[in-house]
Design an enzyme around this catalytic site. Structure first.
Site, PDB file in Angstrom:
ATOM      1  N   LYS A  60      30.421 -70.790  96.319  1.00 43.03           N
ATOM      2  CA  LYS A  60      31.160 -71.214  97.506  1.00 43.03           C
ATOM      3  C   LYS A  60      32.451 -70.399  97.637  1.00 43.03           C
ATOM      4  O   LYS A  60      32.849 -69.685  96.715  1.00 43.03           O
ATOM      5  CB  LYS A  60      31.483 -72.712  97.420  1.00 43.03           C
ATOM      6  CG  LYS A  60      32.363 -73.077  96.226  1.00 43.03           C
ATOM      7  CD  LYS A  60      32.621 -74.563  96.145  1.00 43.03           C
ATOM      8  CE  LYS A  60      33.500 -74.875  94.935  1.00 43.03           C
ATOM      9  NZ  LYS A  60      33.857 -76.303  94.860  1.00 43.03           N
ATOM     10  N   TYR A 274      63.926 -62.100 101.181  1.00 42.12           N
ATOM     11  CA  TYR A 274      64.354 -63.225 102.014  1.00 42.12           C
ATOM     12  C   TYR A 274      65.118 -64.269 101.200  1.00 42.12           C
ATOM     13  O   TYR A 274      64.758 -64.579 100.053  1.00 42.12           O
ATOM     14  CB  TYR A 274      63.137 -63.900 102.644  1.00 42.12           C
ATOM     15  CG  TYR A 274      62.565 -63.178 103.838  1.00 42.12           C
ATOM     16  CD1 TYR A 274      63.319 -62.972 104.987  1.00 42.12           C
ATOM     17  CD2 TYR A 274      61.254 -62.710 103.818  1.00 42.12           C
ATOM     18  CE1 TYR A 274      62.788 -62.322 106.090  1.00 42.12           C
ATOM     19  CE2 TYR A 274      60.699 -62.059 104.916  1.00 42.12           C
ATOM     20  CZ  TYR A 274      61.477 -61.861 106.049  1.00 42.12           C
ATOM     21  OH  TYR A 274      60.945 -61.220 107.122  1.00 42.12           O
TER      22      TYR A 274
END
Length: 379
Positions: A60, A274
């Site tokens: 998956k 940042y």
């Protein structure tokens, strides 16, 4: 001369490289190299440890970021005959890749609107509620189904209280597989493991004609009592997961690298990135790398993650940006150059070590790798 987007000759009269070739130049992109031979070797190692049960494969989430079609095809050639995915769409794509031979189970159940699609792709639903069973029984008799019982995870699955209603449904057609999932398998001494094993043993005794499955990767390591008829390794196939017994040798199959865009010096007292979350305490050399959270590198790795270049760890400095990550390359004997590739996952930058640094797990790191990352498959 008229020009087009793909023309190699622009209106300046100079013969330029083909624009598509420039746009798609691999050196400008982060790249994930996936060794399919390593995945096959990991599968063989897990299979040799589980001598009394079939070893399936959980593919998956695009095979945990490794490429579902490519990994599935490789494992099919290695002898795997049972696969698990989460969604109908994943199952349909895997069926197209693998052909009609293997059994493909869909973890997230089946709804009445999906019966035709399940039938057309010959997919076996994992039933998590009684309504799933009603839909599964409308599939062709040749298509099997599984019953998933919740034995303590309290997340998804049938309850033992549903047993009388379940029995009414399956009198004429028993499930091919009865399964559950361990909540604490990565903690071998946790009391939940024995408690769930006991509950599951009681449940499976009511389905003598069905195969039984309890364990994913970590459950396999708990020993033969937890193996039953089929085990469902996921992260172990890709070389990650919790500590394992000495008899199992697994190797990470994915190497994630990204190119350096710029190298520059930063004086003492300056900040990087940042929000100025990193401040230099001495003059350092910094490299900006073409990899960010939009590519799947976790933002939580800011100030904690690392890259490796020439065998030397290079700590992440400041926050992870959408497209960029800054690393400290001061300890390298020579300054790297733009275009040099640094490793974020692989033999040097271990998956679980990198995951721990980011406050996560290997499952999340690999399964989040985004569409901008170039995947290359090889031996």
């Amino acid at each position: 001369m008229p020009t087009s987007q793909n023309s190699a000759i622009l209106n300046d009269g100079i013969n330029h490289p083909n624009i598509d070739d420039v746009i798609n130049e691999p050196s400008f992109f982060p790249e994930a190299y996936v060794s399919l031979e390593t995945i096959k070797s990991n599968y063989a190692s897990l299979s040799s440890f589980v001598t009394s049960a079939e070893t399936s494969a959980v593919v998956k989430a695009n095979a945990y970021g490794h490429g579902m079609a490519e990994v599935g095809t490789a494992l099919l050639s290695a002898g795997c005959r049972t696969f698990f995915v989460a969604y109908l769409s994943e199952g349909s794509a895997l069926r197209k890749a693998l052909g009609s031979e293997p059994t493909i189970y869909v973890f997230n159940g089946i709804r009445s609107t999906e019966i035709t699609a399940f039938s057309e792709s010959n997919l076996s639903p994992v039933c998590n509620q009684v309504s799933d069973i009603a839909s599964a029984l409308q599939l062709d008799q040749r298509i099997g189904f599984a019953l998933h019982f919740d034995t303590g995870m309290n997340r998804l699955g049938l309850s033992q209280g549903d047993m009388s209603e379940i029995a009414d449904h399956i009198k004429a057609r028993p499930p091919n597989l009865v399964m559950s999932h361990l909540a604490c398998a990565d903690l071998p001494g946790h009391e939940m493991n024995a408690a769930q094993l006991s509950r599951f043993s009681q449940i499976k005794s009511d389905f003598p004609e069905s195969k039984a499955s309890l364990s994913a990767t970590a459950g396999i390591y708990l020993g033969e009592d937890y193996h039953h008829d089929l085990v469902r390794p996921g992260i172990g196939l890709y070389g990650g997961g919790p500590a394992r017994p000495a008899g199992i040798k697994l190797t990470p199959a994915l190497t994630l690298t990204a190119p350096i865009l710029k190298v520059f010096d930063v004086p003492e007292g300056e900040t990087v990135g940042y929000a100025a979350t990193f401040q230099t305490r001495r003059p350092i050399r910094v490299a900006t790398v073409s990899l960010g959270y939009a590519d799947g590198y976790l933002r939580s790795a800011g100030n904690y993650g690392f890259a490796v270049l020439d065998g030397i760890p290079c700590p992440v400095l400041g926050r992870i940006s959408m497209d960029l990550t800054t690393i400290d390359v001061s300890d390298l004997p020579a300054a790297p150059r733009p275009g040099d590739r640094v490793e974020f996952l692989g033999k040097q930058a271990g998956l679980e070590i990198q995951a721990e640094a980011a406050g996560s797990i290997g499952y999340e790191l690999t399964s989040r790798l985004g569409g901008r990352i170039r995947h290359v498959w090889g031996e």
